[in-house]
Every structure is written in C-alpha cells, then in structure tokens.
Design an enzyme around this catalytic site. Structure first.
Site, short mmCIF file in Angstrom:
data_model
loop_
_atom_site.label_atom_id
_atom_site.label_comp_id
_atom_site.label_asym_id
_atom_site.label_seq_id
_atom_site.Cartn_x
_atom_site.Cartn_y
_atom_site.Cartn_z
N HIS A 1 58.70 88.11 -56.72
CA HIS A 1 59.50 87.34 -55.47
C HIS A 1 59.46 86.31 -55.30
O HIS A 1 58.34 85.98 -53.98
CB HIS A 1 59.44 88.19 -54.45
CG HIS A 1 60.19 88.23 -53.80
ND1 HIS A 1 60.74 87.89 -53.32
CD2 HIS A 1 60.86 89.95 -53.38
CE1 HIS A 1 61.47 87.95 -52.29
NE2 HIS A 1 61.36 89.08 -52.38
N HIS B 1 60.99 97.60 -52.01
CA HIS B 1 59.73 97.06 -53.05
C HIS B 1 59.22 97.87 -53.12
O HIS B 1 58.35 97.46 -52.86
CB HIS B 1 60.03 95.96 -52.37
CG HIS B 1 61.04 94.48 -52.33
ND1 HIS B 1 61.88 95.08 -53.63
CD2 HIS B 1 61.51 93.54 -51.64
CE1 HIS B 1 62.46 93.37 -53.57
NE2 HIS B 1 62.49 93.21 -52.89
N GLU C 1 65.48 86.69 -59.04
CA GLU C 1 64.67 88.52 -58.94
C GLU C 1 65.15 88.53 -60.37
O GLU C 1 65.68 89.36 -60.37
CB GLU C 1 64.38 88.90 -58.12
CG GLU C 1 63.63 88.11 -57.34
CD GLU C 1 64.11 89.11 -55.08
OE1 GLU C 1 64.04 89.88 -55.50
OE2 GLU C 1 64.42 88.80 -54.63
#
Length: 353
Positions: free
Chosen positions: A182, A108, A316
């Site tokens: 998220h 991420h 996601e």
C-alpha cells in the site's frame, strides 16, 4: 557496476518487540528502506533525470507513527487486501466473519491485519541483487479467517534499480488470501500528483457503491474518466463530473488488467516534465488506484511535510474487491497443498535513458 548491498538498523519497538529498518542499495542511486513493522516500504529513493534524489513513496517519521492508526502507509496489507462486503464470506458451505472496520465492511484484513504485525526478517545478496525476506505466521481464526497461514514477502533490488516484491502464502485449511503493498507514490517528491500522468493497461474497471463495494460486473472504461488506456493527467481526470468520482472523492477503484496469467505491465506513472517514470509490472489480475482522497494533513513525514489529499497515488496490485463473494471474479481461495504466489516489480525506465 557496483554490487547491491543490504544492511539492518534499529527503528524502535512495537509493544516491546524490536522493529528494524532494512536498507537495500543498488549502488547507483536507488535505495529501498523496508520496516519489519507491517513489512512496510518506508522509503524508495530514486534519482531523477538530472541525478537529484528523493523518495518516491510517502512515509511516516517514527515507529510510534506507524503503530498508531494510519492509512496503511507503505504496508503489506492482508490477509485480504481491499474490501469484503459486510465482513463476511462463505467458503465450502461455512460462513466466516471478519471485523467490519470500514463503513460496515472489512478492509485490508481487519483492524489488526498484517499491517500491524512485526514480521521476521532475513537478508540475502548476490553479485546483482540484494534482498530481505519477511515472514509472518497468521494463526487459524486470525481476524476471523480460517486456516493457519504462513506468508513471506521478499523485496529484491537489482543492479538496474528495479525493486521486485514477491509474495507467497500456504495454509493448512481452505482460506482466502489477497496481499498487496500500500505505498503512496509521489514521483516529484513534493506538492501533489495532480500533474502526474497515469496510464493503466486495462479496458475495464470495477464500478463501486459509496462504500467501495462492487456494484456489478466490470465495465468498459471507454468514454469515462476511468479511461487510462493512454497517459492521462490525473488532475484532469479527477476534475470530471462523474458519479463514481464524486462518491469516492477521486479514484479508489480496481482496473481489470489485460493478459492475465503472467508478469506484464500494469501501469505507468510519469512525473511532470518526465523527471521520473515508474512502471508497475505484476502477475496479479487487477490494480487498485487510490488518489489519497481521504488524507487531510493529519499525518506528516520526517521532514514535517503533511500528507494531503491528492498528494500521492497508490497503485496496489491485487485481486479484485469482494472476490470471496463474487464467483465471477478470479478466485482468491487457497487450499492446503497449494501455494499462492504473486510478483510485482517497480521499474524506473528513465534511469536507462
């Protein structure tokens, strides 16, 4: 029909920078609350079929909870969502390194990714929509990524209760970019999601190793617990004896969506007794399904409710993991003069029933 509205309230500060909460209200029961910290979807309040309202996304209570380390509750993650193997990739002959913050891999965007930034925000509204536009400048070399990147994320709530999330990015040098939201979904607003039914519009998924790195090309879902081509009860899927499920503790995998190239449905999540239904539509090539396998009750929301394992599910929309190192997967390369664009919509068809 009521006109959607947008307004701003203070939500504390992060390292001395004010954080604001922007509320989009469609006027008929759906309300989205967005934080400038992490461009996070803080709450998404939706009526059920009886008219009772609850937030369908899990949140944290205070700005201090968000600025502390947490598993990305509601945040926009980037510059690269999901994993980059060993925190390195090669672009145009140059190898770049991103901090390895997850079992020796970059996750991420690294430990100081976009989820840790306070984004600039501005509002807009029309007769039928209310929106907040969040903007972030990521300098050249930020978390090891090349190029100065300018991103915008726009949340738009329309009069029907659909929440759209539009992403744009431009860069002054070749780079890679992969943004997603998220949010952790729980359509019942209590308990866990093991009784929810999930359908994903995909015939293949990406098998991964124990660190979440792709093991090879996408594989057929047929005959596996990853066959979500029809509505499947999550608890029944997760309870199957399968090496991929054991390694991840549940779903933490990407599905390759059908009909790439335009806005189409990616997934449909249904609460028990169909009290609420969420459809996720996207222009992205994949969707990562994560069943909150690592949550252990360490985090709580404003009501004191703990965030437990399998208490929620992330959907996601994004490119596929480790794409910068996988030329066989859709490219995430962004070059100067081009604009990376994507759109995801959260629709609630039960509201029109």
């Amino acid at each position: 029909m009521p006109r959607p509205t947008v307004h701003r309230t203070p939500f504390g500060s992060a390292d001395g920078t004010p954080v604001h909460l922007w509320t989009l209200d469609c006027g008929t029961g759906v309300r989205a609350e967005i934080l400038t910290y992490g461009a996070s979807l803080h709450r998404l309040t939706v009526p059920d079929t009886t008219g009772a309202t609850a937030s369908v996304v899990r949140s944290l209570a205070t700005v201090d909870d968000y600025t502390a380390k947490h598993p990305y509750f509601g945040a926009v993650v980037g510059r690269y969502a999901n994993r980059i193997a060993h925190g390195r990739f090669t672009l145009d002959g140059t190898t770049y390194h991103v901090p390895a913050n997850d079992h020796g891999h970059a996750l991420h965007g690294g430990p100081e990714g976009f989820h840790t930034k306070v984004w600039d925000a501005s509002a807009d509204s029309t007769d039928d929509t209310a929106s907040v536009r969040l903007a972030l400048h990521s300098p050249d070399g930020d978390m090891g990524f090349p190029g100065a990147l300018d991103c915008t994320v726009t949340y738009t709530l329309d009069a029907t209760g659909t929440l759209a999330i539009d992403y744009t990015s431009v860069s002054d040098r070749p780079t890679v970019v992969n943004l997603t939201n998220h949010a952790y979904f729980d359509l019942a607003g209590h308990g866990d999601v093991l009784g929810h039914r999930l359908e994903v519009d995909a015939d293949t998924y990406v098998p991964v190793d124990g660190d979440g790195i792709p093991q090879g090309p996408p594989a057929e879902v047929r005959g596996t617990p990853f066959d979500l081509t029809g509505p499947r009860v999550l608890g029944e899927r997760l309870g199957q004896d399968d090496e991929q499920l054991r390694a991840a503790g549940g779903f933490d995998h990407s599905w390759v969506l059908r009909d790439a190239g335009g806005l189409r449905r990616a997934a449909r999540l249904t609460a028990p007794r169909a009290a609420r239904v969420l459809e996720v539509w996207t222009t992205e090539p994949g969707i990562q399904v994560y069943t909150a396998n690592q949550l252990d009750g360490s985090f709580t929301d404003a009501t004191g409710r703990r965030h437990e394992r399998h208490g929620s599910v992330c959907l996601e929309t994004q490119h596929l993991p480790d794409s910068p190192n996988r030329p066989d997967l859709p490219s995430t390369v962004l070059r100067p003069g081009d604009t990376a664009r994507s759109r995801t919509e959260l629709r609630f068809p039960h509201l029109g029933a």
